[in-house]
Design an enzyme around this catalytic site. Structure first.
Site, PDB file in Angstrom:
ATOM      1  CG  ASP A  10      25.794 -29.914   8.983  1.00 30.56           C
ATOM      2  OD1 ASP A  10      25.962 -30.791   8.121  1.00 30.56           O
ATOM      3  OD2 ASP A  10      25.465 -28.738   8.707  1.00 30.56           O
ATOM      4  CG  ASP A  12      28.556 -28.339   3.591  1.00 31.70           C
ATOM      5  OD1 ASP A  12      29.715 -27.999   3.356  1.00 31.70           O
ATOM      6  OD2 ASP A  12      28.027 -29.343   3.074  1.00 31.70           O
ATOM      7  N   GLY A  47      21.278 -29.340   4.125  1.00 33.46           N
ATOM      8  CA  GLY A  47      21.176 -30.676   4.699  1.00 33.46           C
ATOM      9  C   GLY A  47      20.559 -31.700   3.748  1.00 33.46           C
ATOM     10  NE  ARG A  50      26.890 -33.496  -5.409  1.00 32.42           N
ATOM     11  CZ  ARG A  50      28.015 -34.188  -5.601  1.00 32.42           C
ATOM     12  NH1 ARG A  50      28.254 -34.744  -6.769  1.00 32.42           N
ATOM     13  NH2 ARG A  50      28.887 -34.336  -4.620  1.00 32.42           N
ATOM     14  CB  SER A 117      28.747 -32.791   1.929  1.00 30.27           C
ATOM     15  OG  SER A 117      29.669 -32.503   0.904  1.00 30.27           O
ATOM     16  CG  ASN A 119      32.168 -32.206  -2.665  1.00 32.24           C
ATOM     17  OD1 ASN A 119      32.960 -32.711  -3.455  1.00 32.24           O
ATOM     18  ND2 ASN A 119      30.994 -31.736  -3.046  1.00 32.24           N
ATOM     19  CG  ASP A 171      23.840 -25.058   8.615  1.00 36.54           C
ATOM     20  OD1 ASP A 171      23.888 -26.310   8.566  1.00 36.54           O
ATOM     21  OD2 ASP A 171      23.953 -24.341   7.608  1.00 36.54           O
TER      22      ASP A 171
HETATM   23  C1  BG6 Z   1      24.947 -30.706   2.870  1.00 37.49           C
HETATM   24  C2  BG6 Z   1      24.563 -29.313   2.440  1.00 37.49           C
HETATM   25  O1  BG6 Z   1      25.881 -30.640   3.896  1.00 37.49           O
HETATM   26  O2  BG6 Z   1      25.492 -31.429   1.779  1.00 37.49           O
HETATM   27  C3  BG6 Z   1      23.648 -29.363   1.240  1.00 37.49           C
HETATM   28  O3  BG6 Z   1      23.894 -28.669   3.512  1.00 37.49           O
HETATM   29  C4  BG6 Z   1      24.293 -30.183   0.129  1.00 37.49           C
HETATM   30  O4  BG6 Z   1      23.381 -28.049   0.822  1.00 37.49           O
HETATM   31  C5  BG6 Z   1      24.629 -31.563   0.652  1.00 37.49           C
HETATM   32  O5  BG6 Z   1      23.408 -30.298  -0.988  1.00 37.49           O
HETATM   33  C6  BG6 Z   1      25.287 -32.451  -0.398  1.00 37.49           C
HETATM   34  O6  BG6 Z   1      26.546 -31.939  -0.700  1.00 37.49           O
HETATM   35  P1  BG6 Z   1      27.491 -32.420  -1.867  1.00 37.49           P
HETATM   36  O7  BG6 Z   1      28.812 -31.765  -1.517  1.00 37.49           O
HETATM   37  O8  BG6 Z   1      27.562 -33.906  -1.785  1.00 37.49           O
HETATM   38  O9  BG6 Z   1      26.905 -31.932  -3.136  1.00 37.49           O
HETATM   39 MG    MG Z   2      24.729 -27.624   7.194  1.00 37.47          MG
END
Ligand code: BG6
Ligand code: MG
Length: 215
Positions: A10, A12, A47, A50, A117, A119, A171
């Protein structure tokens, strides 16, 4: 070292401590909407995608909005989040992660990223870690967030591995659940009380050796 042939990380909260920036941005949104959002509440968002995170947050604050406003709120949170991570560099890779990943590569273990994510690529580029991954599955490639196992199953497929040969490092409680549903081994990073369903739980990657892959 038994049958483990691939490790899926993972992002984040495992490779980098961006979980704290997600929390800060969600808290800022909650405060702007007039309610509190605690670290404890934040565990439920780890996890989670968004938009699903926004739904959970709005429930906590007892708020509801039309779809258009929800999309604007999620965009606002993401803009804050991206501004928090904009100066990120290699120094924010969590202790021991890079050494452990290099060690895995030296021992012919395949490496994948399994994050929901959108991002993720931006972050991996900032911390110069892209070349270390044999496969990168992120939020742009999946439709279901954890605890759905899609993200991990896609990574295993790209690596051409059986799920039973894979171990997931996570995590989030939702991430451990996803690993279990995928039929994979799991190592939790963080608290045993939160990640009690994981096969093993560690505090971080400092001094972690290959024997962590013995299940
Ligand atoms: C996960 C995080 O990795 O990504 C979450 O644990 C988050 O908290 C999710 O909401 C989506 O992320 P992003 O960057 O696409 O908003
Ligand atoms: Mg995570």
């Amino acid at each position: 070292m038994n049958n483990i042939k691939a490790c899926i990380f993972d992002l984040d909260g495992v490779v980098v401590d961006t979980a704290k920036y997600h929390y800060l941005a969600w808290k800022r949104l909650a405060n702007e909407l007039g309610f509190e959002f605690t670290q404890n509440d934040n565990e439920r968002l780890k996890g989670v995608s968004r938009m699903d995170s926004l739904e959970i947050l709005l429930k906590i604050g007892n708020k509801d909005f039309d779809e258009k406003t929800k999309i604007e709120l999620a965009a606002k949170k993401n803009n804050w989040y991206v501004s928090y991570i904009t100066n990120m560099d290699e120094s924010e890779i969590l202790p021991g992660v890079k050494t452990f990943i290099k060690h895995l590569r030296d021992n012919d273990i395949k490496i994948a990223l399994g994050s929901v994510s959108k991002n993720a690529m931006l972050i991996l580029k900032k911390i110069n870690l892209v070349p270390y991954f044999d496969s990168i599955i992120d939020g742009t490639k999946v439709t279901n967030a954890k605890p759905n196992p899609e993200v991990f199953l896609k990574a295993a497929k790209e690596l051409n591995m059986n799920p039973s040969s894979c171990v997931v490092f996570e995590d989030a409680a939702a991430g451990i659940e996803a690993a279990i549903r995928a039929g994979m081994h799991s190592v939790g990073i963080g608290s045993k009380f939160i990640l009690y369903k994981a096969d093993k739980v560690i505090c971080g990657f400092e001094n972690i050796k290959l024997d962590i892959l013995n299940f």
